[in-house]
Design an enzyme around this catalytic site. Structure first.
Site, short mmCIF file in Angstrom:
data_model
loop_
_atom_site.label_atom_id
_atom_site.label_comp_id
_atom_site.label_asym_id
_atom_site.label_seq_id
_atom_site.Cartn_x
_atom_site.Cartn_y
_atom_site.Cartn_z
CG HIS A 58 -1.55 4.06 4.59
ND1 HIS A 58 -2.48 3.46 5.41
CD2 HIS A 58 -0.98 3.06 3.88
CE1 HIS A 58 -2.49 2.17 5.20
NE2 HIS A 58 -1.58 1.89 4.28
CG ASP A 115 -4.54 5.49 7.90
OD1 ASP A 115 -3.61 6.32 8.05
OD2 ASP A 115 -4.62 4.74 6.92
CB SER A 145 -0.95 0.01 1.20
OG SER A 145 -0.24 -0.03 2.42
#
Length: 234
Positions: A207, A204, A55
């Site tokens: 990231h 979050d 990711s």
């Protein structure tokens, strides 16, 4: 539903958190130095680069054009390198999943990459997978690319302290040792530029935001540029 997760160090500890496929909050729009027009003319043949990983490369929670491969391509072009970076990041990938799709990914490229940028291993650590397993998979990936005579930039990861000293002693040496063995260019810790900087993280807390990505690109663009094979006459 597949987990979308990557290891990131939050505050003074490496707080590694899993996140599912619910969209992450959009990063705050901000002007970047990479938004300015290139000052150096882009010249020469197109340089094909493959970004292969999880990711952190896929661009989780970011808008189109804000992922690490996208911003790295822009940064290279701003330096006169006619780069074209294919984004083969898959959120949630472990080193085992990466190894499983490596051959297919290489065969799917319209032209053979001149360079591969690898970011894998964070999800192995998140799941507390045995470091020996991570090493075996990473070594197989690097060995395969060496057989293809494709140079590599290896984006390193560090184990979270909460996993314990034994885990760190097994995990942390994987990247420098394999980079040395297979002649890869090593970025010791890919996420170093965003550690302890909440404004560079998405909501979050895992990231990087678009600004965080730009900070990482700025810290690694020279490694990527220098790793590209030198063209004769260049």
């Amino acid at each position: 539903m597949r987990f979308v997760s990557l290891a990131l160090l939050a505050a003074s500890t490496l707080a590694v958190t899993a996140c599912d496929k619910a969209p992450a909050p959009a990063p705050t729009a901000s002007e970047s130095v990479l938004d300015t027009p290139p000052q150096i003319p882009v010249m020469g043949p197109e340089r094909a680069v493959l970004a292969f990983g999880d990711s952190l490369l896929a661009g989780y929670g970011l808008e189109d054009g804000e992922s690490y491969p996208d911003r790295m391509e822009q940064a290279l072009r701003a330096r006169g390198v006619n780069a074209k970076i294919a984004n083969a990041g898959v959120s949630g990938d472990t080193t085992a999943a990466g190894l499983q799709r490596l051959d297919f990914t290489l065969k799917s490229q319209p032209v053979k990459p001149e360079l591969v940028i690898i970011s894998l291993g964070g999800n192995d650590m998140l799941r507390s997978l045995p470091p020996a397993q991570t090493r075996t998979n990473m070594e197989a990936i690097l060995k395969r690319l060496k057989e293809e005579k494709i140079p590599v930039v290896l984006l390193g990861m560090l184990a979270a302290p909460n996993l314990g000293r034994d885990y760190a002693q097994g995990f942390n040496p994987i990247y420098p040792q394999l980079a040395e063995k297979y002649g890869a260019v090593l970025v010791p810790f890919f996420l170093q530029p965003v550690i302890d900087k909440p404004d560079l993280l998405q909501g979050d807390h895992v990231h990087p935001t678009a600004i965080g990505i730009d900070a990482i690109v700025a810290a690694t663009v020279d490694d990527v540029k220098d790793a590209l094979p030198k063209k004769s006459g260049a």
